[in-house]
Design a protein around this motif. Structure first.
Motif, PDB file in Angstrom:
ATOM      1  N   ASP A 149      39.393  38.514  56.772  1.00 15.79           N
ATOM      2  CA  ASP A 149      39.168  37.346  55.935  1.00 15.79           C
ATOM      3  C   ASP A 149      38.685  37.850  54.576  1.00 15.79           C
ATOM      4  OD1 ASP A 149      38.503  34.985  54.701  1.00 15.79           O
ATOM      5  OD2 ASP A 149      37.547  34.101  56.465  1.00 15.79           O
ATOM      6  N   LEU A 150      39.636  38.236  53.757  1.00 16.13           N
ATOM      7  CA  LEU A 150      39.318  38.885  52.484  1.00 16.13           C
ATOM      8  C   LEU A 150      38.526  37.956  51.569  1.00 16.13           C
ATOM      9  CD1 LEU A 150      39.680  41.434  50.803  1.00 16.13           C
ATOM     10  CD2 LEU A 150      41.896  40.559  50.046  1.00 16.13           C
ATOM     11  N   GLY A 151      38.899  36.688  51.558  1.00 11.42           N
ATOM     12  CA  GLY A 151      38.215  35.753  50.693  1.00 11.42           C
ATOM     13  C   GLY A 151      36.753  35.593  51.059  1.00 11.42           C
ATOM     14  N   ALA A 152      36.462  35.465  52.346  1.00  7.70           N
ATOM     15  CA  ALA A 152      35.073  35.303  52.790  1.00  7.70           C
ATOM     16  C   ALA A 152      34.259  36.547  52.486  1.00  7.70           C
ATOM     17  CB  ALA A 152      35.033  34.999  54.284  1.00  7.70           C
ATOM     18  N   ALA A 153      34.867  37.719  52.668  1.00  2.00           N
ATOM     19  CA  ALA A 153      34.138  38.970  52.437  1.00  2.00           C
ATOM     20  C   ALA A 153      33.772  39.155  50.972  1.00  2.00           C
ATOM     21  CB  ALA A 153      34.967  40.157  52.926  1.00  2.00           C
ATOM     22  N   LEU A 154      34.608  38.663  50.089  1.00  2.00           N
ATOM     23  CA  LEU A 154      34.409  38.922  48.657  1.00  2.00           C
ATOM     24  C   LEU A 154      33.714  37.779  47.923  1.00  2.00           C
ATOM     25  CD1 LEU A 154      37.790  40.645  47.792  1.00  2.00           C
ATOM     26  CD2 LEU A 154      35.588  41.709  48.281  1.00  2.00           C
ATOM     27  N   ALA A 155      33.418  36.705  48.626  1.00  2.00           N
ATOM     28  CA  ALA A 155      32.719  35.595  47.981  1.00  2.00           C
ATOM     29  C   ALA A 155      31.324  36.056  47.556  1.00  2.00           C
ATOM     30  CB  ALA A 155      32.619  34.409  48.937  1.00  2.00           C
ATOM     31  N   GLY A 156      31.028  35.948  46.281  1.00  2.00           N
ATOM     32  CA  GLY A 156      29.729  36.379  45.777  1.00  2.00           C
ATOM     33  C   GLY A 156      29.530  37.879  45.765  1.00  2.00           C
ATOM     34  N   ALA A 181      42.448  38.910  45.069  1.00  2.00           N
ATOM     35  CA  ALA A 181      41.297  38.253  45.690  1.00  2.00           C
ATOM     36  C   ALA A 181      40.061  38.344  44.801  1.00  2.00           C
ATOM     37  CB  ALA A 181      41.023  38.873  47.055  1.00  2.00           C
ATOM     38  N   LEU A 182      39.841  39.492  44.185  1.00  2.00           N
ATOM     39  CA  LEU A 182      38.687  39.665  43.307  1.00  2.00           C
ATOM     40  C   LEU A 182      38.803  38.767  42.084  1.00  2.00           C
ATOM     41  CD1 LEU A 182      38.380  43.541  43.592  1.00  2.00           C
ATOM     42  CD2 LEU A 182      36.697  41.879  44.422  1.00  2.00           C
ATOM     43  N   GLU A 183      40.010  38.666  41.537  1.00  2.00           N
ATOM     44  CA  GLU A 183      40.217  37.780  40.398  1.00  2.00           C
ATOM     45  C   GLU A 183      39.959  36.330  40.782  1.00  2.00           C
ATOM     46  OE1 GLU A 183      44.199  38.683  39.228  1.00  2.00           O
ATOM     47  OE2 GLU A 183      43.633  40.512  38.131  1.00  2.00           O
ATOM     48  N   ARG A 184      40.421  35.954  41.968  1.00  2.00           N
ATOM     49  CA  ARG A 184      40.243  34.575  42.423  1.00  2.00           C
ATOM     50  C   ARG A 184      38.771  34.219  42.546  1.00  2.00           C
ATOM     51  NH1 ARG A 184      42.847  34.852  47.106  1.00  2.00           N
ATOM     52  NH2 ARG A 184      44.849  34.400  46.101  1.00  2.00           N
ATOM     53  N   HIS A 185      37.953  35.189  42.944  1.00  2.00           N
ATOM     54  CA  HIS A 185      36.528  34.929  43.142  1.00  2.00           C
ATOM     55  C   HIS A 185      35.696  35.261  41.903  1.00  2.00           C
ATOM     56  CE1 HIS A 185      36.430  33.808  47.395  1.00  2.00           C
ATOM     57  NE2 HIS A 185      37.412  34.671  47.572  1.00  2.00           N
ATOM     58  N   GLY A 186      36.351  35.682  40.839  1.00  2.00           N
ATOM     59  CA  GLY A 186      35.627  35.971  39.607  1.00  2.00           C
ATOM     60  C   GLY A 186      34.719  37.178  39.703  1.00  2.00           C
ATOM     61  N   VAL A 187      35.100  38.138  40.549  1.00  2.00           N
ATOM     62  CA  VAL A 187      34.293  39.346  40.730  1.00  2.00           C
ATOM     63  C   VAL A 187      34.726  40.404  39.716  1.00  2.00           C
ATOM     64  CG1 VAL A 187      33.669  41.208  42.327  1.00  2.00           C
ATOM     65  CG2 VAL A 187      33.990  38.879  43.189  1.00  2.00           C
ATOM     66  N   VAL A 188      33.768  40.993  39.040  1.00  2.00           N
ATOM     67  CA  VAL A 188      34.063  42.090  38.115  1.00  2.00           C
ATOM     68  C   VAL A 188      34.686  43.234  38.917  1.00  2.00           C
ATOM     69  CG1 VAL A 188      33.074  43.797  36.545  1.00  2.00           C
ATOM     70  CG2 VAL A 188      32.185  41.452  36.574  1.00  2.00           C
ATOM     71  N   HIS A 189      35.801  43.764  38.435  1.00  2.00           N
ATOM     72  CA  HIS A 189      36.494  44.770  39.242  1.00  2.00           C
ATOM     73  C   HIS A 189      37.340  45.720  38.401  1.00  2.00           C
ATOM     74  CE1 HIS A 189      39.479  41.579  38.698  1.00  2.00           C
ATOM     75  NE2 HIS A 189      40.395  42.528  38.830  1.00  2.00           N
ATOM     76  N   ASP A 190      37.695  46.820  39.041  1.00  2.00           N
ATOM     77  CA  ASP A 190      38.638  47.810  38.506  1.00  2.00           C
ATOM     78  C   ASP A 190      39.379  48.363  39.717  1.00  2.00           C
ATOM     79  OD1 ASP A 190      40.036  49.967  37.536  1.00  2.00           O
ATOM     80  OD2 ASP A 190      38.292  51.064  36.794  1.00  2.00           O
ATOM     81  N   VAL A 191      40.595  47.883  39.923  1.00  2.00           N
ATOM     82  CA  VAL A 191      41.394  48.300  41.082  1.00  2.00           C
ATOM     83  C   VAL A 191      42.661  48.978  40.575  1.00  2.00           C
ATOM     84  CG1 VAL A 191      42.632  47.565  43.150  1.00  2.00           C
ATOM     85  CG2 VAL A 191      40.498  46.420  42.496  1.00  2.00           C
ATOM     86  N   LYS A 192      42.948  50.143  41.131  1.00  2.00           N
ATOM     87  CA  LYS A 192      44.112  50.903  40.664  1.00  2.00           C
ATOM     88  C   LYS A 192      44.828  51.546  41.844  1.00  2.00           C
ATOM     89  CE  LYS A 192      45.448  54.457  37.258  1.00  2.00           C
ATOM     90  NZ  LYS A 192      44.960  55.301  36.140  1.00  2.00           N
TER      91      LYS A 192
END
Length: 245
Positions: A149-156, A181-192
């Motif tokens: 459940d990627l969305g639940a894990a990344l919430a907040g 998923a990170l973009e959807r939750h507004g999480v600061v990220h750098d994925v490559k």
């Protein structure tokens, strides 16, 4: 060379339902602290020379780095399956063990109180699963399977830096899914995603039983120095931004 000290984390893990016996490997930067802390979560093969060097590398970058041995209580043969299940399910004593390592760092006189987490392979899954726990200030997930459940894990979730290999057949498409998923939750990220790298490309040497290593090479698994150099630069920059403020 940066030295590693063995620490007993059992007093922090056992009361919370974690391992009754938990060992950790602590690497300190040279000079005088305090420094931010980083919990290092090892690959599915457990604590080995490669993982210990990764821990030292983080200390050399300026972090009080602690790798708990998630197989302390029973060894890899007894613990591997349950620990890998925990990495994807979100439940199991490994989470109490990781929290014990975090608490050890947060309470250490040489720690600033800011603590991040970095994981490799199986450890990368734990890094993602704990990113939204409120325990960590930044997370680095390296070729870890994505939570069910990627969305639940990344919430907040705390800020996340992720690195994946394009030749990693087990995790094809994971970088794109994680980024979305990170973009959807507004999480600061750098994925490559690194197109020429496979699984475990951050390792500086081959791992696993020697008879299996030729097969692993065929699958693209193992070191890829060029990709690793870029990934480490991104990880260190990301941690510097989010753990040193």
């Amino acid at each position: 060379m940066t030295t590693l000290d063995t620490v007993d984390l059992s007093p922090l893990s056992a009361p919370g339902g974690g391992s009754q016996r938990l060992t950790g490997h602590l690497a300190r930067p040279e000079g005088s602290g305090p420094w931010p802390g980083v919990v290092v979560v090892h690959e599915a093969l457990g604590v080995d020379d490669v993982m210990l060097r990764q821990t030292r590398r983080l200390a050399e970058a300026g972090y009080l780095a602690l790798m708990p041995d998630l197989f302390s209580q029973g060894g890899a043969r007894r613990c591997l399956v349950a620990t890998m299940r925990a990495a994807l399910s979100g439940t199991g004593r490994a989470y109490q063990d990781i929290e014990a390592a975090r608490d050890h760092l947060a309470g250490h006189p040489d720690c600033t109180g800011a603590v991040g987490i970095i994981g490799f392979c199986m450890g990368g899954s734990f890094a993602l699963m704990t990113a939204g726990s409120g325990l960590f200030d930044a997370a680095s997930a390296n070729y870890g399977r994505l939570p069910k459940d990627l969305g639940a894990a990344l919430a907040g979730a705390c800020p996340v830096v992720g690195s994946y290999g394009g030749r990693d057949r087990m995790l094809q498409g994971s970088a794109a899914r994680l980024r979305t998923a990170l973009e959807r939750h507004g999480v600061v990220h750098d994925v490559k995603e690194y197109p020429d790298a496979g699984h475990s490309f951050l390792n500086d040497a081959e791992v696993g039983p020697k008879p299996l290593r030729p097969l692993l090479r065929v699958t693209g698994m193992g070191p890829h120095p060029d990709s690793a150099a870029d990934a480490w630069q991104r990880i260190e920059t990301f941690f510097d931004t989010h753990l040193n403020n």
